[in-house]
Motif scaffolding. Structure first.
Motif, short mmCIF file in Angstrom:
data_model
loop_
_atom_site.label_atom_id
_atom_site.label_comp_id
_atom_site.label_asym_id
_atom_site.label_seq_id
_atom_site.Cartn_x
_atom_site.Cartn_y
_atom_site.Cartn_z
N ALA A 147 0.86 -1.18 0.00
CA ALA A 147 0.00 0.00 0.00
C ALA A 147 0.90 1.23 0.00
O ALA A 147 1.77 1.36 0.87
N VAL A 148 0.70 2.10 -0.98
CA VAL A 148 1.52 3.31 -1.08
C VAL A 148 0.61 4.51 -1.31
O VAL A 148 -0.46 4.40 -1.90
N ASP A 149 1.04 5.65 -0.81
CA ASP A 149 0.30 6.90 -1.00
C ASP A 149 1.25 8.06 -0.76
O ASP A 149 2.48 7.87 -0.69
N GLY A 150 0.70 9.24 -0.64
CA GLY A 150 1.54 10.42 -0.47
C GLY A 150 2.34 10.42 0.81
O GLY A 150 3.33 11.16 0.93
N ASP A 151 1.97 9.60 1.80
CA ASP A 151 2.71 9.53 3.07
C ASP A 151 3.83 8.49 3.04
O ASP A 151 4.60 8.40 3.99
N SER A 152 3.90 7.69 1.97
CA SER A 152 4.91 6.63 1.91
C SER A 152 6.29 7.24 1.64
O SER A 152 6.43 8.20 0.89
N ASP A 153 7.32 6.62 2.24
CA ASP A 153 8.67 7.11 2.00
C ASP A 153 9.21 6.53 0.69
O ASP A 153 8.58 5.68 0.05
N TRP A 159 9.93 -0.15 -3.52
CA TRP A 159 9.64 -1.59 -3.40
C TRP A 159 8.33 -1.93 -4.08
O TRP A 159 8.23 -2.94 -4.79
N ALA A 160 7.32 -1.10 -3.87
CA ALA A 160 6.03 -1.35 -4.52
C ALA A 160 6.16 -1.32 -6.03
O ALA A 160 5.61 -2.17 -6.74
N ARG A 161 6.89 -0.34 -6.53
CA ARG A 161 7.03 -0.18 -7.98
C ARG A 161 7.80 -1.35 -8.59
O ARG A 161 7.44 -1.85 -9.66
N ASP A 162 8.84 -1.82 -7.94
CA ASP A 162 9.74 -2.80 -8.54
C ASP A 162 9.40 -4.24 -8.21
O ASP A 162 9.84 -5.15 -8.93
N HIS A 163 8.63 -4.47 -7.12
CA HIS A 163 8.45 -5.84 -6.67
C HIS A 163 6.99 -6.26 -6.46
O HIS A 163 6.68 -7.43 -6.62
N ALA A 164 6.13 -5.37 -6.04
CA ALA A 164 4.77 -5.78 -5.66
C ALA A 164 3.96 -6.19 -6.88
O ALA A 164 4.02 -5.55 -7.93
N GLY A 165 3.19 -7.27 -6.71
CA GLY A 165 2.25 -7.66 -7.75
C GLY A 165 0.92 -6.97 -7.60
O GLY A 165 0.22 -6.76 -8.59
N TYR A 166 0.56 -6.62 -6.38
CA TYR A 166 -0.74 -5.99 -6.10
C TYR A 166 -0.45 -4.72 -5.30
O TYR A 166 0.06 -4.78 -4.19
N VAL A 167 -0.75 -3.58 -5.89
CA VAL A 167 -0.49 -2.28 -5.26
C VAL A 167 -1.81 -1.62 -4.91
O VAL A 167 -2.69 -1.48 -5.77
N LEU A 168 -1.94 -1.22 -3.65
CA LEU A 168 -3.16 -0.58 -3.16
C LEU A 168 -2.87 0.90 -2.92
O LEU A 168 -1.92 1.24 -2.21
N THR A 169 -3.68 1.76 -3.49
CA THR A 169 -3.44 3.19 -3.35
C THR A 169 -4.75 3.94 -3.56
O THR A 169 -5.83 3.38 -3.43
N ASN A 170 -4.65 5.22 -3.92
CA ASN A 170 -5.82 6.06 -4.14
C ASN A 170 -5.64 6.83 -5.44
O ASN A 170 -4.53 6.88 -5.99
N ASP A 172 -5.38 9.90 -6.05
CA ASP A 172 -4.45 11.01 -5.92
C ASP A 172 -3.02 10.58 -6.19
O ASP A 172 -2.28 11.25 -6.92
N PHE A 173 -2.60 9.44 -5.59
CA PHE A 173 -1.24 8.94 -5.80
C PHE A 173 -1.05 8.52 -7.25
O PHE A 173 0.02 8.76 -7.84
N LEU A 174 -2.06 7.91 -7.84
CA LEU A 174 -1.98 7.54 -9.25
C LEU A 174 -1.77 8.77 -10.12
O LEU A 174 -0.94 8.77 -11.04
N HIS A 175 -2.51 9.84 -9.80
CA HIS A 175 -2.43 11.07 -10.60
C HIS A 175 -1.11 11.81 -10.39
O HIS A 175 -0.47 12.24 -11.36
N TYR A 176 -0.71 11.99 -9.13
CA TYR A 176 0.45 12.83 -8.84
C TYR A 176 1.78 12.11 -8.97
O TYR A 176 2.81 12.74 -9.24
N SER A 177 1.80 10.78 -8.77
CA SER A 177 3.09 10.08 -8.69
C SER A 177 3.29 9.03 -9.78
O SER A 177 4.35 8.97 -10.39
#
Length: 775
Positions: A147-153, A159-170, A172-177
């Protein structure tokens, strides 16, 4: 009979409806589901899936867009997780042989880091993290979830971008990041198999239009990397799910598979309509204390943050004392720090928290269900929201209670007079307009920076894309070259897009003595909630606002219990920018178009915290804010009525209040999504005019819906005025909780005369004098 029924024997019960028990209907596991996934699900004690869960999984696996609209706590999560886990867990079914090479000269098996990927979108950070907890409970070997969002370091994002198969977010994070940095996410996007959009009914109005454009940008980039993800939408309260899915995702409605037959078991629910004799929140506190004393875990939904705090305090004071002390009752609302929210959610889950007074922020923070009782204080604006909250009550093998306490406003009074409209009518359709030009333009600019736009991209953004691109080109926002439209500036285009219309960075609310951040509020909301002199409530404690610095995004408060609460007063004006449509309306004319709404907080009232009596009024000098939006309005020559100018103005003001209170019957909004203005001589029309406008930039579709159903809407307004038993006007008809003029100058009887004259069938000769509607 539920445990709480004896607590509700009272003359205040206006209506009682028993929602029958539902038995489970099971199905076999899908044949395509890997055995590792079946074993992981069975380890949770789920031996067989329910029928609707398999229908969702089969349709998604077959590549169809899916909308699952079964009830709250009906297992929708497992329905969409079955195909997601099968595609992303990286187990034996995802292995592939490595070809022989001169270097290895052996044949081995390679388990890809991510055979497929999947994305989960929730309207809030908190709900995404709650779903992360739920996913982790399956214990599926090799399943990498993040799970990643604007508060994630940075490390968490990498790790989410390079390794996770299932990413949970919102969104806003999809749009901005994610989308602006799609090159770094290419591996994830190029393998994207499924996109889950949870709580889909939340994506309505302007926010829904923004998310619809974010989804179109996502689909466009995925296609550029060779992926075509399947979308799965989940909501307990959606009507017309195929059309809503098509509008949100950008697909054809006839391709959407709708799963709406709930096969999960559920205990019977007794639903009570409760007419309060005192203030609704006082009676909510009393009922919650009685339910908690009776051993029923109870959540009480309150519309106002301030009143949620007060209700929890009052209920805790009334609850009985057992052997280990009184049961714990607390409050939950937006603006709490994440650590405070997590502690409350944990207490609700493990049962140590027996009562909770909450705003609807609770629904967006944790998937809570199986409560013994739910109290809803005031109709929450839409039938969709009502059943979303009511659905939290009930668990297998045990009955539950739901109590709707009427608020003092026209909509609640109308529904209590016509309970069949609550129980027997379908839920409102979700209104969003993906083609809203105020939304489309900025997203096209962001899309152009992500990847140059060509005419072929109309398959994603629709036929209105080209005209909007030409306008952006003429304004110098985009530059056209042979390869398409480009973003020519060094700054990020997406940073200019505010998905939620919050109006700038949030204001931190800081306790002066300790320096502790108590919570946050958006810029526009700060005018009325943390202005100097305001009383701010936080988890039962009361604070006095000493200073508001909007440039530094800080409100300084000190602990105080002054014996009163504050209520902002404001002014606003409406100016017509462009009329888009008009048509005959009784003996007047109905209009729809674009307007500018000017608003300003000009003072506040101090009200006794016990009786709500007004102590005094204090002026304020807050900034004037302008909102360009859509409105519907009618004009009428009231000179033929036997009313003075003062009476006519009071009549229009009263009619406006009642109509705003009733519009949620006809459009999926609540009265806080819309506003109004009435005047006997508006400078733009030259006659008596009553406006009802959307409260969101660019419009949210509510005023347009009001234009479409104006005859039924204003007829219901007249009926409410006639049927209300009060003599001079009350909160059940003309008194509004959001009136910027403190409900001065209201004349109920004159409003009846005005609407009767307006809605009376016109003479045939009058009809021909009106021009045809035009766009």
């Amino acid at each position: 009979m539920s445990d709480g029924q004896g607590l509700l024997d009272s003359e205040q019960v206006r209506h009682r409806r028993r929602l029958p028990e539902r038995v489970a209907r099971y199905a076999d596991w899908p044949s395509w589901l890997p055995v590792e996934v079946v074993d992981a699900v069975r380890s949770r004690g789920i031996e067989r899936p329910w029928q609707h869960q398999v229908q969702v999984a089969d349709a998604a696996y077959a590549g169809c867009p899916v909308a699952v609209t079964t009830g709250t706590a009906s297992g929708k999560t497992l329905g969409y997780l079955l195909p997601v886990m099968a595609a992303t867990y990286g187990g034996a079914a995802a292995t592939a042989p490595v070809p022989l090479t001169a270097r290895t000269q052996t044949r081995s098996l390679l388990r890809p880091k991510r055979p497929h990927t999947a994305l989960y979108l929730a309207p809030t950070k908190a709900l995404a993290h709650d779903q992360l907890r739920a996913a982790g409970e399956f214990g599926l070997p090799g399943w990498r979830v993040a799970a990643v969002d604007g508060d994630s370091d940075t490390a968490e994002r990498d790790w989410a971008r390079d390794h996770a198969g299932y990413v949970l977010t919102n969104p806003d994070f999809l749009h901005y990041s994610v989308l602006p940095n799609h090159g770094r996410w290419a591996g994830f996007l190029g393998n994207l198999r499924y996109v889950v959009i949870d709580e889909a009914h939340r994506y309505r109005g302007v926010f829904g239009s923004h998310v619809a454009q974010v989804v179109r940008r996502l689909r466009r980039l995925c296609a550029s990397y060779g992926a075509n993800p399947v979308f799965i939408l989940a909501s307990a309260t959606v009507t017309g799910a195929d059309r809503m899915t098509a509008e949100l995702v950008g697909c054809e409605a006839d391709r959407v598979t709708v799963v709406d037959q709930d096969a999960s078991p559920h205990g019977a629910v007794d639903f009570t309509l409760w007419e309060p004799m005192q203030y609704p929140t006082d009676e909510a506190a009393h009922l919650m204390a009685r339910f908690v004393d009776a051993g029923l875990q109870t959540v009480t939904f309150i519309a106002s943050r301030r009143m949620a705090e007060l209700t929890a305090v009052r209920a805790q004071e009334q609850v009985g004392v057992g052997g280990d002390g009184p049961p714990r009752i607390d409050s939950y609302r937006a603006g709490y720090l994440a650590s405070d929210r997590r502690a409350l959610e944990a207490g609700l889950q493990d049962g140590s928290l027996r009562g909770l007074a909450a705003t609807n922020a609770l629904e967006l923070g944790v998937d809570v269900a199986g409560l013994d009782a739910v109290i809803i204080t005031g109709f929450p604006g839409t039938r969709s929201a009502l059943w979303q909250q009511a659905g939290r009550a009930g668990r297998t093998g045990r009955d539950a209670e739901v109590v709707l306490i009427a608020a003092r406003n026209p909509l609640d009074a109308y529904y209590f007079d016509h309970p069949e409209l609550l129980f027997d009518e379908p839920i409102e359709q979700t209104v969003l307009h993906a083609a809203n030009p105020y939304v489309l333009g900025p997203h096209l600019a962001a899309a152009a920076q992500e990847l140059p736009i060509t005419e072929a991209d109309a398959c994603w953004f629709g036929p209105q894309m080209i005209p909007v691109l030409h306008r952006l080109e003429s304004q110098g926002v985009l530059r056209r070259r042979p390869a398409g439209w480009f973003w020519p500036r060094p700054e990020r285009a997406g940073d200019a897009v505010d998905l939620r219309g919050a109006g700038g960075p949030v204001i931190e609310i800081v306790e002066i003595d300790s320096g502790r951040v108590l919570g946050t509020v958006d810029q526009a909301g700060s005018d009325g909630t943390v202005h100097p002199g305001a009383v701010y409530l936080h988890q039962g404690d009361s604070y006095l606002v000493e200073e508001l610095d909007q440039e530094e995004c800080e409100a300084l408060v000190s602990a105080a219990r002054p014996g009163y609460y504050t209520e902002p007063r404001g002014t606003h004006d409406v100016q017509i920018v462009e009329e888009l449509q008009h048509r005959p309306f009784g003996n007047g004319v109905l209009h729809y178009g674009e307007v500018d709404v000017f608003s300003q907080v000009v003072g506040y009232l101090r009200r006794d915290e016990v009786t709500s009596d007004v102590w005094d009024e204090t002026p304020l000098d807050m900034p004037e804010r302008r909102l360009r939006t859509k409105a519907t309005w009618w004009t009428f020559d009231g000179s033929g009525l036997d009313l003075s100018a003062t009476q006519l103005g009071s009549a229009a003001h009263a009619a406006e209040h009642t109509a705003i209170g009733l519009l949620p019957m006809f459009a999926p909004c609540d009265r806080w999504d819309i506003g109004g203005l009435s005047t006997i001589l508006h400078p733009d029309t030259g006659t008596l005019t009553v406006f009802v406008h959307d409260g969101h930039p660019g419009g949210a579709g509510f005023a347009e819906r009001g234009y479409q159903v104006a005859e039924a809407w204003w007829a219901a307004t007249l009926e409410r005025l006639n049927s209300c038993r009060c003599e001079l006007g009350c909160p059940s008809c003309v008194v509004s909780p959001k009136c910027g003029n403190a409900n001065q100058m209201l004349d109920k009887q004159a409003a009846i005369w005005l609407l009767e004259a307006l809605l009376r069938d016109p003479a045939p000769t009058d009809v021909g004098s009106f021009s045809q509607p035009q766009v």
